[in-house]
Structure formats: C-alpha cells, structure tokens
Design a protein around this motif. Structure first.
Motif, PDB file in Angstrom:
ATOM      1  N   ALA A   3       1.456   3.544   0.005  1.00  0.00           N
ATOM      2  CA  ALA A   3       0.649   2.337  -0.181  1.00  0.00           C
ATOM      3  C   ALA A   3      -0.612   2.610  -0.993  1.00  0.00           C
ATOM      4  O   ALA A   3      -0.983   1.814  -1.856  1.00  0.00           O
ATOM      5  CB  ALA A   3       0.279   1.750   1.173  1.00  0.00           C
ATOM      6  N   PHE A   4      -1.256   3.757  -0.747  1.00  0.00           N
ATOM      7  CA  PHE A   4      -2.481   4.051  -1.485  1.00  0.00           C
ATOM      8  C   PHE A   4      -2.190   4.425  -2.936  1.00  0.00           C
ATOM      9  O   PHE A   4      -3.041   4.243  -3.796  1.00  0.00           O
ATOM     10  CB  PHE A   4      -3.302   5.133  -0.780  1.00  0.00           C
ATOM     11  N   ASP A   5      -0.997   4.919  -3.220  1.00  0.00           N
ATOM     12  CA  ASP A   5      -0.603   5.145  -4.608  1.00  0.00           C
ATOM     13  C   ASP A   5      -0.450   3.802  -5.325  1.00  0.00           C
ATOM     14  O   ASP A   5      -0.844   3.656  -6.482  1.00  0.00           O
ATOM     15  CB  ASP A   5       0.712   5.929  -4.687  1.00  0.00           C
ATOM     16  N   VAL A   6       0.127   2.842  -4.630  1.00  0.00           N
ATOM     17  CA  VAL A   6       0.289   1.506  -5.203  1.00  0.00           C
ATOM     18  C   VAL A   6      -1.078   0.887  -5.461  1.00  0.00           C
ATOM     19  O   VAL A   6      -1.343   0.361  -6.538  1.00  0.00           O
ATOM     20  CB  VAL A   6       1.129   0.598  -4.267  1.00  0.00           C
ATOM     21  N   LEU A   7      -1.959   0.959  -4.472  1.00  0.00           N
ATOM     22  CA  LEU A   7      -3.277   0.329  -4.582  1.00  0.00           C
ATOM     23  C   LEU A   7      -4.282   1.157  -5.376  1.00  0.00           C
ATOM     24  O   LEU A   7      -5.364   0.671  -5.698  1.00  0.00           O
ATOM     25  CB  LEU A   7      -3.837   0.054  -3.189  1.00  0.00           C
ATOM     26  N   PRO A  10      -6.032   0.248 -10.687  1.00  0.00           N
ATOM     27  CA  PRO A  10      -6.928  -0.914 -10.759  1.00  0.00           C
ATOM     28  C   PRO A  10      -6.229  -2.193 -11.213  1.00  0.00           C
ATOM     29  O   PRO A  10      -6.611  -3.287 -10.801  1.00  0.00           O
ATOM     30  CB  PRO A  10      -8.020  -0.496 -11.744  1.00  0.00           C
ATOM     31  N   VAL A  11      -5.208  -2.065 -12.045  1.00  0.00           N
ATOM     32  CA  VAL A  11      -4.484  -3.253 -12.503  1.00  0.00           C
ATOM     33  C   VAL A  11      -3.737  -3.888 -11.331  1.00  0.00           C
ATOM     34  O   VAL A  11      -3.787  -5.104 -11.126  1.00  0.00           O
ATOM     35  CB  VAL A  11      -3.511  -2.913 -13.657  1.00  0.00           C
ATOM     36  N   ARG A  12      -3.074  -3.072 -10.532  1.00  0.00           N
ATOM     37  CA  ARG A  12      -2.343  -3.616  -9.388  1.00  0.00           C
ATOM     38  C   ARG A  12      -3.300  -4.210  -8.351  1.00  0.00           C
ATOM     39  O   ARG A  12      -3.006  -5.237  -7.748  1.00  0.00           O
ATOM     40  CB  ARG A  12      -1.440  -2.547  -8.775  1.00  0.00           C
ATOM     41  N   ARG A  13      -4.451  -3.559  -8.161  1.00  0.00           N
ATOM     42  CA  ARG A  13      -5.441  -4.136  -7.239  1.00  0.00           C
ATOM     43  C   ARG A  13      -5.899  -5.499  -7.748  1.00  0.00           C
ATOM     44  O   ARG A  13      -6.035  -6.454  -6.985  1.00  0.00           O
ATOM     45  CB  ARG A  13      -6.635  -3.198  -7.061  1.00  0.00           C
ATOM     46  N   ARG A  14      -6.136  -5.599  -9.043  1.00  0.00           N
ATOM     47  CA  ARG A  14      -6.584  -6.874  -9.623  1.00  0.00           C
ATOM     48  C   ARG A  14      -5.507  -7.940  -9.483  1.00  0.00           C
ATOM     49  O   ARG A  14      -5.807  -9.098  -9.181  1.00  0.00           O
ATOM     50  CB  ARG A  14      -6.974  -6.683 -11.091  1.00  0.00           C
ATOM     51  N   ILE A  15      -4.252  -7.568  -9.688  1.00  0.00           N
ATOM     52  CA  ILE A  15      -3.159  -8.525  -9.520  1.00  0.00           C
ATOM     53  C   ILE A  15      -3.148  -9.039  -8.089  1.00  0.00           C
ATOM     54  O   ILE A  15      -3.017 -10.246  -7.852  1.00  0.00           O
ATOM     55  CB  ILE A  15      -1.801  -7.904  -9.911  1.00  0.00           C
ATOM     56  N   ARG A  52       6.153  -5.621  -6.058  1.00  0.00           N
ATOM     57  CA  ARG A  52       7.296  -6.253  -5.388  1.00  0.00           C
ATOM     58  C   ARG A  52       8.165  -5.226  -4.679  1.00  0.00           C
ATOM     59  O   ARG A  52       8.513  -5.385  -3.508  1.00  0.00           O
ATOM     60  CB  ARG A  52       8.111  -7.038  -6.419  1.00  0.00           C
ATOM     61  N   GLU A  53       8.495  -4.133  -5.355  1.00  0.00           N
ATOM     62  CA  GLU A  53       9.381  -3.115  -4.780  1.00  0.00           C
ATOM     63  C   GLU A  53       8.753  -2.382  -3.603  1.00  0.00           C
ATOM     64  O   GLU A  53       9.453  -1.850  -2.756  1.00  0.00           O
ATOM     65  CB  GLU A  53       9.811  -2.111  -5.850  1.00  0.00           C
ATOM     66  N   ASN A  54       7.420  -2.359  -3.561  1.00  0.00           N
ATOM     67  CA  ASN A  54       6.734  -1.684  -2.459  1.00  0.00           C
ATOM     68  C   ASN A  54       6.251  -2.663  -1.399  1.00  0.00           C
ATOM     69  O   ASN A  54       5.509  -2.282  -0.490  1.00  0.00           O
ATOM     70  CB  ASN A  54       5.587  -0.840  -3.002  1.00  0.00           C
ATOM     71  N   GLY A  55       6.669  -3.908  -1.502  1.00  0.00           N
ATOM     72  CA  GLY A  55       6.421  -4.894  -0.465  1.00  0.00           C
ATOM     73  C   GLY A  55       5.080  -5.588  -0.494  1.00  0.00           C
ATOM     74  O   GLY A  55       4.763  -6.352   0.410  1.00  0.00           O
ATOM     75  N   ASP A  73       2.088  -7.951   4.981  1.00  0.00           N
ATOM     76  CA  ASP A  73       2.551  -6.906   5.910  1.00  0.00           C
ATOM     77  C   ASP A  73       2.053  -5.502   5.546  1.00  0.00           C
ATOM     78  O   ASP A  73       1.496  -4.815   6.397  1.00  0.00           O
ATOM     79  CB  ASP A  73       4.076  -6.919   6.026  1.00  0.00           C
ATOM     80  N   PRO A  74       2.229  -5.041   4.290  1.00  0.00           N
ATOM     81  CA  PRO A  74       1.726  -3.697   3.976  1.00  0.00           C
ATOM     82  C   PRO A  74       0.204  -3.600   4.081  1.00  0.00           C
ATOM     83  O   PRO A  74      -0.332  -2.546   4.398  1.00  0.00           O
ATOM     84  CB  PRO A  74       2.176  -3.438   2.546  1.00  0.00           C
ATOM     85  N   LEU A  75      -0.485  -4.700   3.823  1.00  0.00           N
ATOM     86  CA  LEU A  75      -1.943  -4.694   3.938  1.00  0.00           C
ATOM     87  C   LEU A  75      -2.367  -4.544   5.394  1.00  0.00           C
ATOM     88  O   LEU A  75      -3.363  -3.882   5.687  1.00  0.00           O
ATOM     89  CB  LEU A  75      -2.529  -5.964   3.323  1.00  0.00           C
ATOM     90  N   ARG A  76      -1.597  -5.124   6.305  1.00  0.00           N
ATOM     91  CA  ARG A  76      -1.881  -4.938   7.731  1.00  0.00           C
ATOM     92  C   ARG A  76      -1.686  -3.483   8.125  1.00  0.00           C
ATOM     93  O   ARG A  76      -2.442  -2.939   8.926  1.00  0.00           O
ATOM     94  CB  ARG A  76      -0.980  -5.844   8.579  1.00  0.00           C
ATOM     95  N   ASP A  77      -0.665  -2.845   7.573  1.00  0.00           N
ATOM     96  CA  ASP A  77      -0.431  -1.425   7.854  1.00  0.00           C
ATOM     97  C   ASP A  77      -1.600  -0.573   7.375  1.00  0.00           C
ATOM     98  O   ASP A  77      -2.043   0.345   8.070  1.00  0.00           O
ATOM     99  CB  ASP A  77       0.863  -0.949   7.190  1.00  0.00           C
ATOM    100  N   ILE A  78      -2.120  -0.884   6.199  1.00  0.00           N
ATOM    101  CA  ILE A  78      -3.276  -0.154   5.664  1.00  0.00           C
ATOM    102  C   ILE A  78      -4.490  -0.399   6.545  1.00  0.00           C
ATOM    103  O   ILE A  78      -5.247   0.520   6.867  1.00  0.00           O
ATOM    104  CB  ILE A  78      -3.558  -0.562   4.208  1.00  0.00           C
TER     105      ILE A  78
END
Length: 128
Positions: A3-7, A10-15, A52-55, A73-78
């Motif tokens: 999850a932290f790799d996804v976040l 900066p582009v994905r965080r902005r999206i 999308r692929e990482n939920g 859901d993944p944000l709740r896990d984080i």
C-alpha cells in the motif's frame, strides 16, 4: 505491491485526492494530472490501473466513459497500521490546538476591551 508503494507516488496520491471529492471520469482525471504533472493520458491510465489493481480505486463503465472512485478499504487498513504510531504526534497536535484556542480567546478579549476600532491610531487635535 504494498500500500505504501502505491501511495508513495505523488501522482497516485493526487489522483486519490481528486477522487476523494467524488467520482470522476478518466478523462477528467487525465486533464488535471496532465496540467499539474505534465503526464500524458496513457501515463495517467497506468496510474489509474495501479490504483485499481491494488484496490484503491474502483471503476465502472458509463456508456463510453469509465468513472473512477475511491475504494476506502485499503485506506482503512493503512489507518489501522498507523494507529500504533499516533501517540507520537497526537499530543503535539492537541497542544497546538490548545495554543490556537488560547490565542483566539486572548485576541477576542483584547478586541472587546479595546472596543470597535481599537487598533486605529489616536489622532490629536492641534490648537490653531
């Protein structure tokens, strides 16, 4: 991908920030990201795919458009993982809130004591 790799991007965080305000078409997301980061539409599509692929995002077709939204859901896990670290910053934030409230209170008391226009300089009359 973690999850932290996804976040971490900066582009994905902005999206995700954009999607947090509500569902958006991939075209609308692409326009904002292109303007802010200079990334092409195919590049934005890759970031949307990772989300999308990482939920982190969901997609639904609407005619020819694809509408994206945040999946919490993944944000709740984080959030749950971060819970064990909150004790490091929560007291500091509480202290900051106390100081801000104290400053507002002191400012209100000063303003009520000074009356309206209390900050204006006093003009002295000169005798001719």
């Amino acid at each position: 991908m973690h999850a932290f790799d996804v976040l971490g991007d900066p582009v994905r965080r902005r999206i995700l920030e954009l999607l947090a305000d509500g569902e958006m078409s991939s075209g609308a997301v692409s326009e904002v990201i292109k303007e802010e980061f200079g990334i092409s539409q195919p590049g934005v599509s890759q970031h949307l795919k990772v989300l999308r692929e990482n939920g982190f995002a969901t997609v639904r077709p609407e005619g020819t458009r694809r509408l994206y939204a945040v999946n919490s859901d993944p944000l709740r896990d984080i959030d749950a993982w971060l819970a064990r670290f909150r004790h490091f910053w929560t007291p500091h934030l509480d202290a900051l809130a106390t100081e801000l409230a104290r400053g507002k209170r002191e400012r209100r008391l000063r303003e009520s004591a000074d009356g309206p226009g209390g900050d204006e300089p006093v003009q002295q009359r000169s005798n001719p």
